[in-house]
Design an enzyme around this catalytic site. Sequence first.
Site, PDB file in Angstrom:
ATOM      1  CG  ASP A 220       3.443  43.527   3.403  1.00  0.00           C
ATOM      2  OD1 ASP A 220       4.075  44.404   4.036  1.00  0.00           O
ATOM      3  OD2 ASP A 220       2.300  43.728   2.934  1.00  0.00           O
ATOM      4  CD  GLN A 223       0.350  48.500   8.533  1.00  0.00           C
ATOM      5  OE1 GLN A 223       0.505  48.987   9.646  1.00  0.00           O
ATOM      6  NE2 GLN A 223       0.007  49.228   7.480  1.00  0.00           N
ATOM      7  CB  CYS A 386      -4.251  48.486  -0.997  1.00  0.00           C
ATOM      8  SG  CYS A 386      -4.093  50.202  -1.507  1.00  0.00           S
TER       9      CYS A 386
END
Length: 434
Positions: A220, A223, A386
């Site tokens: 992921d 960011q 989240c």
Amino acid sequence: MTHTDADAVGGRLVRDIRLDFPAFASSGHDRPTAYLDSAATSQRPTAVLDAERDYLEHHLAAVHRGASAATGESTTLFEDGRADVARFVGVGDREIVWAQNATDALNMVALGIADASAGIGGRDAARFALQPGDEIVLTEAEHHANLLPWQRVAQRTGARIVPVRVDEHGVWSIDDLAAVLTERTRIVAFAEVSNVTGMIAPVAEIAEIAHRHGSFVVLDACQSVPHRPVDFAAYGVDFAAFSAHKMLGPNGIGVLYGREELLDALPPARTGGSTITKVTLEEAHFLPAPHRFEAGTQAVSQAIGLAAAVRYLEGIGMDAVAAHEEAFAARVVDGVAALPGVRIVGPQPGERRAGLVSVSVDGVHAHDVGQFLDEAGIVVRVGHHCAQPLHRALGITATTRASAHVYTTADEADRFVSTLGEVRGFFGLAREAS
């Protein structure tokens, strides 16, 4: 306002960078709103808005469909955008797949693996097949986008989720992750930068360890790609995902990276027009990546806008962007550390973190903290971000997060800290000695 080193990004003053963003045009107030929610959605420079507008006004046509000059021009702009994004993250054009957002991209990987586990995709896809008892390793700090899809895969295949636990600050280490890997580990999925703690994971080292266990590595990068230099090929990850709207680009488009040979073998999660080489009433044969995954009409203007955002960030320099944002985080952390009754989540003072800081205020719910800040003209994010398992592990319901981008000033960091320091007094809580 006095300009300090924290008010420069590379060779440009933040004051001048802000002129590129219509959102920061003068509102006539002495002190404009401080936008500290870029980790959720970043503002967009004129260059990005103009790129989308120019395409829609002067070059709009179908891509990859038809033989007209207009279609050819539109397709060229679309694919040039893919090339720009691929260069930005250090990979080949064929390794970049357009998605709706990063959540969609991660679901594309998970659904493809679930299909492969059900026998879809034939011999080439068999490398992805999971069996009952296989293990999917995730950290306790993951965003739901990198948790829920894997829960679904586990339910469909009989594999099980193995967590990497966080410490009292919400941080985990490479040793923590390595300790849970076994011969049954098939997938290791984690964020390069936590959207709550700002922790920066050692991606290349984790990928090397995971591969020694025969695992696929799914990153992921939501960011990290918008805020620091990233090279997926050098990292050695197998798949990665990020979104345009966090990196000065449009909503409605995200990116899935996958190693070319893996994308060519992974069953496409969605099927339909533009993905095939041959279709009969009984079966379909799919194109190589990336087009095997891009069913239907794509977000063409958004892809062109994302490419413009990439070029804008490249013009500033990602090393400079990272340094600026880390300086913001250090300034905030040092300031918050002196506030009584405020808990810093993630790396502590003096420890490296990305450009976001989440805090918990004793006795005051994060929503009330956010409202107090909002009335003072400071926009932040509040809630569980989240990441409910992480907050549950920390024993708190929600946190307040301030996050930076290229347009964030040192004054805004200081405003956040000073206003945060007024919260407990406003709600009638006794000030404790620091």
